[in-house]
Design a protein around this motif. Sequence first.
Motif, PDB file in Angstrom:
ATOM      1  N   SER A  52      32.704  40.840  37.304  1.00  0.00           N
ATOM      2  CA  SER A  52      32.906  42.179  37.873  1.00  0.00           C
ATOM      3  C   SER A  52      32.483  42.223  39.335  1.00  0.00           C
ATOM      4  O   SER A  52      31.385  41.774  39.678  1.00  0.00           O
ATOM      5  N   ILE A  53      33.333  42.814  40.147  1.00  0.00           N
ATOM      6  CA  ILE A  53      32.971  43.035  41.548  1.00  0.00           C
ATOM      7  C   ILE A  53      31.983  44.192  41.615  1.00  0.00           C
ATOM      8  O   ILE A  53      32.169  45.228  40.970  1.00  0.00           O
ATOM      9  N   SER A  54      30.932  44.034  42.402  1.00  0.00           N
ATOM     10  CA  SER A  54      29.960  45.114  42.590  1.00  0.00           C
ATOM     11  C   SER A  54      30.024  45.690  44.004  1.00  0.00           C
ATOM     12  O   SER A  54      29.566  46.804  44.237  1.00  0.00           O
ATOM     13  N   ILE A 135      31.723  40.603  46.361  1.00  0.00           N
ATOM     14  CA  ILE A 135      30.411  40.263  45.811  1.00  0.00           C
ATOM     15  C   ILE A 135      30.415  40.663  44.341  1.00  0.00           C
ATOM     16  O   ILE A 135      30.732  41.809  43.995  1.00  0.00           O
ATOM     17  N   PHE A 136      30.077  39.710  43.495  1.00  0.00           N
ATOM     18  CA  PHE A 136      30.098  39.950  42.061  1.00  0.00           C
ATOM     19  C   PHE A 136      28.726  40.393  41.564  1.00  0.00           C
ATOM     20  O   PHE A 136      27.717  40.205  42.236  1.00  0.00           O
ATOM     21  N   ALA A 137      28.731  40.968  40.376  1.00  0.00           N
ATOM     22  CA  ALA A 137      27.495  41.473  39.772  1.00  0.00           C
ATOM     23  C   ALA A 137      26.438  40.376  39.625  1.00  0.00           C
ATOM     24  O   ALA A 137      25.240  40.660  39.653  1.00  0.00           O
ATOM     25  N   ASP A 138      26.867  39.112  39.510  1.00  0.00           N
ATOM     26  CA  ASP A 138      25.908  38.006  39.380  1.00  0.00           C
ATOM     27  C   ASP A 138      25.484  37.438  40.742  1.00  0.00           C
ATOM     28  O   ASP A 138      24.906  36.355  40.810  1.00  0.00           O
ATOM     29  N   ASP A 139      25.795  38.160  41.833  1.00  0.00           N
ATOM     30  CA  ASP A 139      25.457  37.795  43.218  1.00  0.00           C
ATOM     31  C   ASP A 139      26.242  36.604  43.766  1.00  0.00           C
ATOM     32  O   ASP A 139      25.944  36.132  44.859  1.00  0.00           O
ATOM     33  N   THR A 140      27.237  36.106  43.049  1.00  0.00           N
ATOM     34  CA  THR A 140      28.135  35.125  43.635  1.00  0.00           C
ATOM     35  C   THR A 140      29.169  35.887  44.460  1.00  0.00           C
ATOM     36  O   THR A 140      29.250  37.119  44.384  1.00  0.00           O
ATOM     37  N   HIS A 141      29.958  35.170  45.252  1.00  0.00           N
ATOM     38  CA  HIS A 141      30.941  35.854  46.081  1.00  0.00           C
ATOM     39  C   HIS A 141      32.145  34.955  46.367  1.00  0.00           C
ATOM     40  O   HIS A 141      32.090  33.743  46.154  1.00  0.00           O
TER      41      HIS A 141
END
Length: 147
Positions: A52-54, A135-141
Amino acid sequence: MSEKKIKNIFINGPISADFIAKSIANHSSKTDIGGHSIFLGQIRQDQIDGKSISAIEYTAFEELALTKMHEIREKIFDKYPLSCLHIHHSLGKINIGEICLFVFTSSKHRKPAIDACNELVERIKTELPIWGKEIFADDTHQWKENS
């Protein structure tokens, strides 16, 4: 190119509802305007490869983007009988649900305002050196691809 001053379209952070409302309210005294068209770009919570994108973090080659936007602005004013044209684009991290692009056109009649607004949004997306990092919910991008 005209001698008009190059306008800064960039805002650090999200574009607030208060800013948008004030922009609209500022036009109530312009009684020769009969139509406005507004586009608001909002960060959506896409799912990519199960993540999920945050937020999206926007960066730009600002000097080039502002020069190019000035050229586009002048061409749009030449093409459509507009009274006003306003563009604001976010830089920095913009969370899901927040506004990152505000395009506001005004004219004596609705059709030129609508057509100009639509053309501006398409040209901003395809011609300006502005990039978004998803930026994804897991802080990857990953870098965003415009569609």
